[in-house]
Design an enzyme around this catalytic site. Structure first.
Site: not given
Ligand code: BGC
Length: 766
Positions: A229
């Site tokens: 993530d």
């Molecule tokens: C979120 C993800 C997301 C990523 C990119 C993170 O903060 O938890 O779900 O895909 O950011 O935006």
């Protein structure tokens, strides 16, 4: 194009290989031009495309895309093919925008209704969530675009999501939290998986070897890549070793350098890096080869799909005196700021720029022949009761035949990054509903929210339509249902609690400052309410229709079934539309173990089918049950195990209503332990055909001995002790073999060891 990836890796320098293990920028992977390795792009997800115009520039504007209902809504459709269609449309939009991987589906389980991100997640039930996720993956990937199933794993709260350690017992982890990921990874063959920020049982997900290697790669055979993530990396080299291939986004050269240094110093075997690069290149080339330059999609068509989907997702929770559908000639007071300014998606990384936005007020004006007038009723800013706005709304409501109030949760009440602390709607809206309903007996409430809310006003109003966050066509879809153009068919994919204190994780959510203990174990969602005999506000699987369905009959094609991977039982159910209009029903099948040796939920969802029925029409639906439909996760063999015994199959329109029942006997052919030991229990051996006779014989002898001793004791003490021994003996089968020895058993250690050898030999477990 076919390439020899192994050869390419051989010609790469350590620096080039390490460079692939982190992004180029926020959204892309690094190219290696010398070797023809392209860069690929990925963006959020999950229910539409959030692509910044310039992927290298964080401040660049998001390009418009179709905003479909978010996960909570999508799952309420219980419609696999519809989810696949939505996935396909998202895949097409990715192709049109030159995006190779979309970051979704998000399949974390709704452990508590308070999780701020529940609007993105599908369900409290792992089977339903897994099915929804799988069909989303099918849809997207058929278009040649990869998915990233997220957030792996046990990321069930936003509070302290970067540092919280989720303490989950192994069985619960597999049966509830991992199960939801299994379908998208195995059946769906998701190209990538995104690991979560948090720790699970003491290890960050980004370096959790058990999750990334043991479960994902080995058990499930995932051959794609794992990415972090955004910013979820802890120790880069440890992560790589544990099975994490790609760190996102790029934050500078240090982490790549750590990998280089580790290989050069011998701390990290270069083979580990090569294996990661092989996975990276496989996905990168696959994604690149599936690009469709110049691809265009039809925005209107996708908007139409968004509208059809939204209407399939909305759940009719109450419809007293059949106030809905409205008659076009009725005069209507449309109340609530959401009617003109819809809340249709959630806050955070999934927030997209829609291609257009349908407001309910306009759609109602379009659908109605009678007079339609509007009052805001509350302000979109803040949460203070505005008596002037309410008074205006009440006046309007009492001057019309019906009042339809659009209410729910504003953006500030739920979002990625924070959890809710209560289930309440803004007090300004609660007060509005109360006062309008007091003045207008025909009051309908349409809700826009990403997760359950308390409804202290429920008995004051005639109808409630749960719209969830229904995407850019929310307004037209709501009007389609309000006016009966579409017969509602959504069913809740989560329980709506009567009060926060009633919820399964209440005592352990969001946990302490470092750790959250999943104390409710397997008892998540309806599994908890049923076991506790708690009555929720609305049960899992519940949802009304404008027609009625009768569950007529059930049959199972066999009385017994084996737990092998090939043996299956087919359950056939007949359902009839007994009402006046055509409609869709979600037929739900639950399996209930009758006498299990382990603690199990009362029943669990193991099948569902959504069917369309014309008035008077009956259809039969077939469900195939396999070993998994009956199994629990046995931590000793670290695998699913279906116990010998009777199981009930319950079918109906919701978890709380299962009018059809049948039973089946399961015969286990498996062995629930790795080896017979002195602590293997009699009941385990009794359930295995190879060891049952011997186990029965020795157990019988041992029971006799206990009874005799009991009688002797009783005699010596002149008491009723022998009856006690008779009762105690009933539990003998739950004793370990060890009890054959010692003072009561009488067997010598050598005899016991020989017996154990014998049993192991019978089972081929030497
Ligand atoms: C979120 C993800 C997301 C990523 C990119 C993170 O903060 O938890 O779900 O895909 O950011 O935006």
């Amino acid at each position: 194009m076919s390439r020899n990836i192994k050869e390419i890796i051989k010609s790469m320098t350590i620096e080039e290989k390490a460079s692939l293990c982190s992004g180029l920028n926020m959204w892309q992977t690094k190219p290696v031009e010398r070797l023809g390795i392209p860069s690929i792009s990925m963006t959020d997800g999950p229910h539409g495309l959030r692509k910044q115009g310039n992927l290298g520039d964080m401040s660049s504007k998001t390009v418009p895309s179709t905003c479909f209902p978010s996960g909570a809504g999508l799952a309420s459709s219980w419609d696999r093919q519809l989810i696949r269609e939505v996935g396909k449309a998202i895949g097409e939009e990715c192709q049109a925008e030159d995006v190779q991987i979309i970051l979704g589906p998000a399949v974390n389980i709704k452990r508590s209704p308070l999780c701020g991100r529940n609007f993105e997640y599908f369900s409290e039930d792992p089977y339903l969530s897994s099915e929804m996720g799988t069909f989303h993956v099918y849809g997207v990937q058929r278009e040649g675009v990869g998915t990233s199933v997220k957030h792996f794993a046990a990321n069930n709260q936003e509070t302290l999501r970067n540092s919280i350690n989720a303490v989950v017992d192994e069985r619960t982890l597999h049966e509830i939290y991992l199960r939801s990921f299994e379908g998208p990874v195995t059946a769906g063959d998701a190209w990538t998986v995104m690991c979560a920020y948090n720790l699970v049982n003491g290890e960050f997900c980004s370096e959790n070897e058990y999750l990334l290697t043991e479960v994902l790669k080995k058990k499930w055979g995932h051959n794609g890549l794992v990415m972090t993530d955004w910013g979820a990396i802890n120790e880069r080299v440890k992560g790589l070793r544990a099975g994490l291939e790609l760190e996102m986004p790029y934050v500078g050269p240090e982490h790549d350098q750590m990998i280089i240094d580790a290989v050069k110093s011998g701390e990290l075997d270069e083979h580990v890096l090569d294996t990661a690069v092989e996975r990276l290149l496989t996905v990168i080339f696959k994604a690149y080869d599936h690009k469709k330059p110049g691809f265009a999609y039809d925005k209107e068509e996708h908007h139409g799909l968004a509208r059809r989907t939204a209407a399939e997702c909305m759940v009719l929770l109450k419809n007293e005196s059949s106030i809905l559908p409205l008659k076009p000639e009725q005069s209507v007071a449309v109340i609530g700021a959401f009617a003109k300014h819809p809340r249709y998606q959630g806050g955070g990384s999934s927030h997209i720029a829609p291609t257009r936005l349908d407001a309910a007020y306009d759609a109602i004006v379009e659908a109605a022949d009678g007079e339609v007038a509007y009052a805001a009723g509350y302000s979109l800013k803040g949460d203070t009761v505005n008596q002037d706005l309410i008074a205006e709304a009440v006046k309007l409501a009492s001057s019309k035949e019906v009042a339809v109030i659009f209410a729910g949760l504003p953006d500030s009440f739920e979002s990625e990054g924070i959890d809710r602390t209560h289930l309440n709607m803004p007090s300004s809206q609660i007060e509005l509903i109360r006062q309008v309903a007091a003045a207008q007996p025909n009051t309908v409430v349409v809700l826009s929210n990403g997760s359950p809310v308390a409804m202290p006003w429920l008995s004051d109003v005639k109808a409630v339509l749960e719209g969830y966050l229904a995407g850019q066509a929310t307004g037209t879809a709501a009007a389609d249902i309000l006016y009966g153009k579409v017969n509602p068919s959504g069913k809740l994919a989560e329980t709506f609690p009567a009060a926060l204190e009633q919820t399964p994780a209440y005592l352990n959510f969001p946990g302490g400052k470092s750790e959250v203990f999943y104390g409710e174990g397997l008892f998540v969602g309806y599994r908890y309410y049923e076991a506790k005999k708690e009555e929720p506000l609305f049960p899992f699987g519940y949802g009304l229709s404008y027609t009625t369905f009768h569950y007529e009959k059930i049959s199972v094609d066999r009385e017994r079934m084996r737990d092998t991977d090939t043996d299956t039982a087919v359950v056939t159910v007949t359902v009839r539309n007994t009402g006046q209009v055509a409609g869709k029903e979600v037929v739900q099948l639950y399996v209930k173990p009758i006498d299990s040796s382990v603690v199990r939920p009362v029943k669990e969802l193991k099948g569902f089918e959504k069917i369309h029925l014309e008035p008077g029409e009956a259809k039969t639906v077939s469900f195939k049950l396999d070993k998994r439909s009956f199994a629990y996760y046995n931590t000793e063999i670290q695998d699913w195990f279906a116990e010998t015994g009777a199981y009930e199959i319950l079918v109906g329109p919701s978890s709380a209503e299962t009018p059809l029942a049948a039973s089946i006997q399961l015969i286990s052919t498996g062995v629930p332990f790795k080896k017979v030991t002195r602590n293997t229990k009699f009941f385990e051996l009794l359930a295995i055909p190879e060891t049952a006779p011997m186990a029965a014989e020795i157990m019988e002898l041992s029971m006799e001995r206990i009874k005799q001793m009991g009688a002797m004791f009783a005699e010596s003490m002149d008491s009723g002790l022998s009856e006690l021994f008779d009762a105690v003996v009933q539990w003998k089968k739950y004793d370990g073999l060890r009890s054959l020895g010692g003072m009561i058993g009488g067997m010598s250690e050598d005899q016991l060891a020989a017996l154990i050898d014998d049993l192991n030999e019978k089972l081929g477990l030497q």
